[in-house]
Design an enzyme around this catalytic site. Sequence first.
Site, PDB file in Angstrom:
ATOM      1  N   ARG A   1       0.834  -1.213   0.000  1.00 52.05           N
ATOM      2  CA  ARG A   1       0.000   0.000   0.000  1.00 52.05           C
ATOM      3  C   ARG A   1       0.869   1.265   0.000  1.00 52.05           C
ATOM      4  O   ARG A   1       0.462   2.286  -0.567  1.00 52.05           O
ATOM      5  CB  ARG A   1      -0.935   0.005   1.210  1.00 52.05           C
ATOM      6  CG  ARG A   1      -2.184  -0.823   0.963  1.00 52.05           C
ATOM      7  CD  ARG A   1      -3.113  -0.804   2.154  1.00 52.05           C
ATOM      8  NE  ARG A   1      -4.413  -1.356   1.810  1.00 52.05           N
ATOM      9  CZ  ARG A   1      -5.248  -1.894   2.683  1.00 52.05           C
ATOM     10  NH1 ARG A   1      -4.928  -1.967   3.962  1.00 52.05           N
ATOM     11  NH2 ARG A   1      -6.422  -2.359   2.279  1.00 52.05           N
TER      12      ARG A   1
ATOM     13  N   LYS B   1     -12.549  -9.690   9.170  1.00 54.59           N
ATOM     14  CA  LYS B   1     -13.528  -8.607   9.366  1.00 54.59           C
ATOM     15  C   LYS B   1     -14.920  -9.168   9.073  1.00 54.59           C
ATOM     16  O   LYS B   1     -15.589  -8.795   8.104  1.00 54.59           O
ATOM     17  CB  LYS B   1     -13.198  -7.420   8.468  1.00 54.59           C
ATOM     18  CG  LYS B   1     -11.912  -6.701   8.865  1.00 54.59           C
ATOM     19  CD  LYS B   1     -11.605  -5.525   7.973  1.00 54.59           C
ATOM     20  CE  LYS B   1     -10.327  -4.817   8.402  1.00 54.59           C
ATOM     21  NZ  LYS B   1      -9.880  -3.798   7.440  1.00 54.59           N
TER      22      LYS B   1
ATOM     23  N   GLY C   1      -5.871  -5.465   2.123  1.00 56.66           N
ATOM     24  CA  GLY C   1      -4.520  -5.292   2.648  1.00 56.66           C
ATOM     25  C   GLY C   1      -3.897  -6.618   3.031  1.00 56.66           C
ATOM     26  O   GLY C   1      -2.758  -6.919   2.640  1.00 56.66           O
TER      27      GLY C   1
ATOM     28  N   GLY D   1     -12.603  -4.411   1.494  1.00 57.12           N
ATOM     29  CA  GLY D   1     -13.971  -3.987   1.790  1.00 57.12           C
ATOM     30  C   GLY D   1     -14.475  -2.988   0.752  1.00 57.12           C
ATOM     31  O   GLY D   1     -15.636  -3.053   0.324  1.00 57.12           O
TER      32      GLY D   1
HETATM   33  N1  LIG Z   1     -10.153 -18.747  10.801  1.00 58.63           N
HETATM   34  C1  LIG Z   1      -9.651 -17.566  11.140  1.00 58.63           C
HETATM   35  N2  LIG Z   1      -9.702 -17.122  12.405  1.00 58.63           N
HETATM   36  C2  LIG Z   1      -9.177 -15.931  12.756  1.00 58.63           C
HETATM   37  N3  LIG Z   1      -8.575 -15.090  11.889  1.00 58.63           N
HETATM   38  C3  LIG Z   1      -8.507 -15.469  10.610  1.00 58.63           C
HETATM   39  C4  LIG Z   1      -9.039 -16.702  10.154  1.00 58.63           C
HETATM   40  N4  LIG Z   1      -8.810 -16.793   8.825  1.00 58.63           N
HETATM   41  C5  LIG Z   1      -8.147 -15.687   8.470  1.00 58.63           C
HETATM   42  N5  LIG Z   1      -7.951 -14.868   9.523  1.00 58.63           N
HETATM   43  C6  LIG Z   1      -7.230 -13.573   9.551  1.00 58.63           C
HETATM   44  O1  LIG Z   1      -7.864 -12.637   8.723  1.00 58.63           O
HETATM   45  C7  LIG Z   1      -6.970 -11.552   8.561  1.00 58.63           C
HETATM   46  C8  LIG Z   1      -7.308 -10.764   7.316  1.00 58.63           C
HETATM   47  O2  LIG Z   1      -8.668 -10.380   7.331  1.00 58.63           O
HETATM   48  P1  LIG Z   1      -9.240  -9.093   6.590  1.00 58.63           P
HETATM   49  O3  LIG Z   1      -8.680  -7.857   7.232  1.00 58.63           O
HETATM   50  O4  LIG Z   1     -10.723  -9.262   6.578  1.00 58.63           O
HETATM   51  O5  LIG Z   1      -8.643  -9.225   5.106  1.00 58.63           O
HETATM   52  P2  LIG Z   1      -8.226  -8.087   4.047  1.00 58.63           P
HETATM   53  O6  LIG Z   1      -7.286  -7.114   4.760  1.00 58.63           O
HETATM   54  O7  LIG Z   1      -7.530  -8.817   2.954  1.00 58.63           O
HETATM   55  O8  LIG Z   1      -9.497  -7.430   3.616  1.00 58.63           O
HETATM   56  C9  LIG Z   1      -5.597 -12.163   8.540  1.00 58.63           C
HETATM   57  O9  LIG Z   1      -4.759 -11.470   9.426  1.00 58.63           O
HETATM   58  C10 LIG Z   1      -5.834 -13.620   8.976  1.00 58.63           C
HETATM   59  O10 LIG Z   1      -4.908 -14.059   9.959  1.00 58.63           O
HETATM   60  O1  LIG Z   2      -7.523  -2.414   5.437  1.00 59.78           O
HETATM   61  C1  LIG Z   2      -8.495  -1.858   4.935  1.00 59.78           C
HETATM   62  O2  LIG Z   2      -9.546  -2.521   4.409  1.00 59.78           O
HETATM   63  P1  LIG Z   2      -9.522  -4.075   3.928  1.00 59.78           P
HETATM   64  O3  LIG Z   2      -9.098  -4.953   5.100  1.00 59.78           O
HETATM   65  O4  LIG Z   2     -10.948  -4.330   3.533  1.00 59.78           O
HETATM   66  O5  LIG Z   2      -8.593  -4.172   2.769  1.00 59.78           O
HETATM   67  C2  LIG Z   2      -8.596  -0.360   4.797  1.00 59.78           C
HETATM   68  O6  LIG Z   2      -7.411   0.275   5.229  1.00 59.78           O
HETATM   69  C3  LIG Z   2      -9.812   0.153   5.580  1.00 59.78           C
HETATM   70  O7  LIG Z   2      -9.631  -0.118   6.941  1.00 59.78           O
HETATM   71  P2  LIG Z   2     -10.940  -0.286   7.894  1.00 59.78           P
HETATM   72  O8  LIG Z   2     -11.660  -1.559   7.469  1.00 59.78           O
HETATM   73  O9  LIG Z   2     -10.380  -0.369   9.292  1.00 59.78           O
HETATM   74  O10 LIG Z   2     -11.798   0.944   7.672  1.00 59.78           O
END
Ligand SMILES: Nc1ncnc2c1ncn2[C@@H]1O[C@H](COP(=O)(O)OP(=O)(O)O)[C@@H](O)[C@H]1O
Ligand SMILES: O=C(OP(=O)(O)O)[C@H](O)COP(=O)(O)O
Length: 412
Positions: A43, A209, A370, A394
Amino acid sequence: MKTIDDLEAQLGGLAGKRVLVRSDLNVPLDHSGEQPVITDDGRIRASVPTLRRLLDAGARVVVTAHLGRPKGAPEARYSLAPVHARLAELLDGVDVAFCPVTVGAEATAAVADLGDGQVLLLENIRFNAGETSKDEGERGAFADELAALADAYVSDGFGAVHRKHASVYDVARRLPHAAGGLVATEVEVLRRLTTHPERPYAVVLGGSKVSDKLGVIDNLLGSLLTSGDRLLVGGGMVFTFLAATGREVGKSLLEADQLDRVRGYVQSAQDKGVELVLPTDVVAATAFAADADPQVVSADAIPADRLGLDIGPDSAATFAAALADARTVFWNGPMGVFEMEPYAGGTRAVAQALVDAKVASGAFSVVGGGDSAAAVRTLGFADEQFGHISTGGGASLEYLEGKQLPGLDVLD
Ligand SMILES: Nc1ncnc2c1ncn2[C@@H]1O[C@H](COP(=O)(O)OP(=O)(O)O)[C@@H](O)[C@H]1O
Ligand SMILES: O=C(OP(=O)(O)O)[C@H](O)COP(=O)(O)O
C-alpha cells in the site's frame, strides 16, 4: 471524477500549493520483535506515483492516513512512524517529514515549514475521534481543521473509500479536489469486474472482518452472481456458515447474532443457482498459536476445545476445482491465519488456483484487501501472476455489491 490534471488546471498550477492527500497506508505490522516490522509495503508503494505526480508539479504535499482501528485516541502500536520511515525510503531524494499529531498548532506549524516539492506525513488520523464519528457535526468540525491545513485535496486512499470518514468524505466537500491515480486505476478494474464480466464468476471470501463482510453477501447474491456462478467461503467467516447449517464450531470465530441472516444466504444461493462452496475439513488448534497442536478435523466435528484457523486440505482441493474454469474471480480475505505456517495451506492453495486459472483459461483474477495482498506476496507469489492486486478489500466488495461509496460519490 476530476483528475489531478483537472485540479492543476482549476488552480492555475500546483506549484507552492498545499495539497492534502488521503492515502491508505494501512499496512500489516509484525509486533513480535523490539520494533514493529512492515510485512507487506504494497500500500505504501501504491501511494508513491500520486505523491510523485504532485511533487513534480511543485506542490507541498501533506499526507494523511490511518493504521488499524484505534479508538479515537493515540495508541503507540498504531503509530504511523514505521510507515513514515518506509515512505521516506521509497521517496528517495524527497524531504519527507513526520508530524506526531494530525491537526492543531503543531500540525499547522509543520505544514507552514514545508517547502515546494516536500512531504509531511501526519500521524494516524484515527487517533482523533472526529475522523470516524457518526455525528456529522463532530466529524465536520474535525474536517474543518483538516481542510485548514491545505489549499486542495486529493483522494488516493482507495482501501478506505467505503468509509464515510472526515478525511475520506467531508474534507472533499470543503476543498477543491480530485481523485488520485490509484483511485482512478482501482475504479477502472472494478468497472471491468462489474460490466459484462465473463462467467462463470467466482467470489472467494475469507478474512477476519467478519461482520463487515458478511453483510455484502446478500447483495452479491442479488446482483453480481447469477446462476452457474460460485461463492466460496473460508477464513474467519466460515464458522458462522457452519454454525448456521447446524455444525458445532468449538472456539472458532462466530457471529452468533448473524446466524439467521446466514441461513437466508444459504437459501438465497440455492434459489439463484449460485453454488455455495464451504469447507468440508478444517485445521483446528487448541489456541491462536502456531504450536497449538494443529490438526485436520472434519468440518462436521470441530472439537469443543479447538478453534478453526484454516480450511483443510480436502477443502483446498475442492476450492481449487471450483476456481479452475472460472473466467472472472474476485478474492478478498485469507482462507486462514496465513501469518503462521501451519494455517497458510488454504490461502496458498487458493492463490495457486487463481494463478492457474489465469494461465489455463485467461481468467481475470483480482485479489483485494490489505491482508490478502500481503498473503499472496509473503507466500511467494508475484503481482504479475494475477490480473490485478487491489489495495482495497472492503471497498472493492462494496463496489461489487452495487453500493454507492461515500469517498467516490463525493468526488463526482
Ligand atoms: N479462521 C480464522 N480465524 C481468525 N482469523 C482469521 C481466520 N482466517 C483468516 N484470519 C485472519 O484474517 C486476517 C485478514 O482479514 P481481513 O482484514 O478481513 O482481510 P483483508 O485485509 O484482505 O481485507 C488475517 O490477518 C488472517 O490471519
Ligand atoms: O484495510 C483496509 O480494508 P480491507 O481490510 O478491507 O482491505 C482499509 O485500510 C480500511 O480499513 P478499515 O476496514 O479499518 O476501515
